[in-house]
Scaffold this motif. Structure first.
Motif, short mmCIF file in Angstrom:
data_model
loop_
_atom_site.label_atom_id
_atom_site.label_comp_id
_atom_site.label_asym_id
_atom_site.label_seq_id
_atom_site.Cartn_x
_atom_site.Cartn_y
_atom_site.Cartn_z
N ASN A 44 2.17 20.53 -32.33
CA ASN A 44 1.26 21.35 -31.52
C ASN A 44 1.25 22.78 -32.03
OD1 ASN A 44 1.27 19.03 -29.96
ND2 ASN A 44 1.12 20.16 -28.04
N GLY B 101 4.11 17.60 -14.00
CA GLY B 101 4.77 16.53 -13.26
C GLY B 101 3.88 15.95 -12.18
N GLY C 145 1.86 14.19 -15.28
CA GLY C 145 2.42 13.45 -14.16
C GLY C 145 2.75 12.00 -14.43
N THR D 139 7.48 16.09 -18.27
CA THR D 139 8.27 16.39 -17.07
C THR D 139 9.00 15.15 -16.54
OG1 THR D 139 6.73 18.16 -16.55
CG2 THR D 139 8.16 17.42 -14.77
C1 LIG Z 1 9.00 23.23 -20.20
C2 LIG Z 1 7.63 22.89 -20.74
C3 LIG Z 1 7.20 23.44 -21.94
C4 LIG Z 1 5.92 23.12 -22.46
N1 LIG Z 1 5.53 23.66 -23.67
C5 LIG Z 1 4.34 23.26 -24.22
C6 LIG Z 1 3.95 23.73 -25.51
O1 LIG Z 1 4.64 24.51 -26.16
N2 LIG Z 1 2.77 23.27 -26.02
C7 LIG Z 1 1.97 22.40 -25.34
O2 LIG Z 1 0.91 22.00 -25.84
N3 LIG Z 1 2.31 21.96 -24.10
C8 LIG Z 1 3.48 22.36 -23.54
N4 LIG Z 1 3.84 21.88 -22.28
C9 LIG Z 1 2.90 21.03 -21.53
C10 LIG Z 1 3.24 19.55 -21.67
O3 LIG Z 1 3.16 19.15 -23.02
C11 LIG Z 1 2.28 18.67 -20.84
O4 LIG Z 1 0.96 18.83 -21.31
C12 LIG Z 1 2.32 19.02 -19.35
O5 LIG Z 1 3.62 19.36 -18.94
C13 LIG Z 1 1.80 17.89 -18.47
O6 LIG Z 1 2.52 16.70 -18.68
P1 LIG Z 1 3.80 16.25 -17.78
O7 LIG Z 1 3.36 16.27 -16.34
O8 LIG Z 1 4.15 14.88 -18.27
O9 LIG Z 1 4.89 17.24 -18.06
C14 LIG Z 1 5.09 22.22 -21.75
C15 LIG Z 1 5.54 21.68 -20.53
C16 LIG Z 1 6.78 22.00 -20.02
C17 LIG Z 1 7.22 21.40 -18.70
#
Ligand SMILES: Cc1cc2nc3c(=O)[nH]c(=O)nc-3n(C[C@H](O)[C@H](O)[C@H](O)COP(=O)(O)O)c2cc1C
Length: 251
Positions: free
Chosen positions: A32, A155, A184, A206
Motif C-alpha cells: 500500500n 472493525g 469489519g 481489526t
Molecule cells: C492500526 C491500523 C492501521 C492502519 N493502517 C493503514 C495503512 O497504513 N494503509 C491502509 O491502506 N490502511 C490502513 N488501515 C486500514 C485497514 O487496512 C482497513 O482498511 C480498515 O481497518 C478496515 O478493515 P478492518 O475493519 O478489517 O480493520 C489501518 C487500520 C488499522 C486498524
C-alpha cells in the motif's frame, strides 16, 4: 478500533530492504502506497512508490483514504484523482514490473463522489478498487467518550457502511472489475457477505487484532465448509447474490 497512526514508518528504503529479503517466498504481497503529509508534490510520492515497489508486489494499492494524513482524502475528488491515476499508471508502465493497481477508498463518500471515482477508475483502466478504509463517522458506539477520539474507526461498527459502499461501487463498475471488500470482517459469515455484496476478494485487519493470527485460517475453513454444504464449485457463484439488497441501502 480507532487509530490515528498516520503513515508512521521508516520510509521507502527500509521497506524495500525487507521486501527484497522475502522475495521468492510464497504468498501474496500487497504493497500500500501513501504520501508524506509534508510533501510539496504528493502525486510524485505515489509515482515513486509505484516504481520502487512494483518489482516486489503481487499488487499495489494507491491509498488515498487514510483519515490520519490531513488532506489526503481530498485526492478522491474527481480532478485530483484523474491526475493521480494517470501519473500512477504511467509510473507503472515505466517500472521494471507491472503488478495490478488497486485504488483504496474511504467509506465516507456520497453517491456523487462514488460515481466520479468509478468514472475515473474506468477511464484510467485501474485494475480494481478496495472498499474501504476506516471511517471518520462513529456508527454504533455506545460511549460518547470513546466516540470522541480522533482517528479512523474500523472493525465491527464499520461492516455495514463499508459493505453498502462496496455494493454501490460494484453497481457503478459493472461485473468485470476486481473489488476487494474490507471493513469489519471477523468470521466466515462476514467474509461471505462481502462476496454476496459484490467482492471478489476479502481483506481484514481489526478482526485479527481481537482474534489473533489464526483468524484467517478459521475463516477460510468456514468458507470452504459453506461452499461444500451448498455444493458450490467456486465462491464466485455467490458473488453479487445480495448485491441489490446492499446497494439499495442509504448511505
Ligand atoms: C492500526 C491500523 C492501521 C492502519 N493502517 C493503514 C495503512 O497504513 N494503509 C491502509 O491502506 N490502511 C490502513 N488501515 C486500514 C485497514 O487496512 C482497513 O482498511 C480498515 O481497518 C478496515 O478493515 P478492518 O475493519 O478489517 O480493520 C489501518 C487500520 C488499522 C486498524
Amino acid at each position: 478500533m480507532i487509530n490515528r497512526l498516520g503513515f508512521n514508518n521508516e520510509g521507502h528504503e527500509a521497506a524495500e530492504k525487507r521486501l527484497a529479503a522475502r522475495k521468492g517466498r510464497a504468498g501474496i504481497v500487497g504493497v500500500n502506497i501513501g504520501a508524506n503529509k509534508d510533501s510539496a508534490d504528493r502525486v510524485s510520492d505515489y509515482e515513486r512508490g509505484v516504481v520502487r515497489f512494483a518489482p516486489f508486489a503481487t499488487y499495489l494499492t494507491v491509498n488515498i483514504s487514510s483519515p490520519n494524513t490531513p488532506g489526503l482524502r481530498n485526492m478522491q475528488a474527481r480532478q485530483q484523482l484523474g491526475e493521480l491515476l494517470s501519473r500512477v499508471m504511467a509510473a507503472r508502465t515505466a517500472a521494471s514490473a507491472q503488478p495490478p493497481i488497486f485504488l483504496k477508498i474511504a467509506p465516507d463518500l456520497v453517491e456523487a463522489e462514488l460515481e466520479d471515482i468509478a468514472a475515473e477508475v474506468t477511464d484510467k483502466a485501474i485494475d480494481g478498487v478496495i472498499v474501504s478504509n476506516t471511517t471518520i463517522a462513529r456508527p454504533g458506539l455506545r460511549s460518547a467518550a470513546v466516540a470522541g477520539e480522533t482517528g479512523g474507526l474500523s472493525g465491527k461498527p464499520l461492516f455495514e457502511r463499508s459493505t453498502i459502499v462496496l455494493a454501490k461501487m460494484r453497481k457503478l463498475l459493472g461485473p468485470d472489475r476486481a473489488i476487494i471488500g474490507v471493513g469489519g470482517v471477523d468470521s466466515a459469515e462476514t467474509a461471505l457477505e462481502k462476496v454476496r455484496a459484490g467482492a471478489d476478494l476479502v481483506q481484514l485487519y481489526t478482526g485479527m487484532i481481537y482474534a489473533g493470527p489464526s483468524l484467517p485460517g478459521r475463516i477460510l475453513s468456514g468458507m470452504i465448509g459453506f461452499a461444500d454444504m451448498q455444493r458450490l464449485k467456486s465462491l464466485r457463484e455467490l458473488r453479487d447474490t445480495s448485491l441489490d439488497q446492499w446497494a439499495s441501502k442509504p448511505l
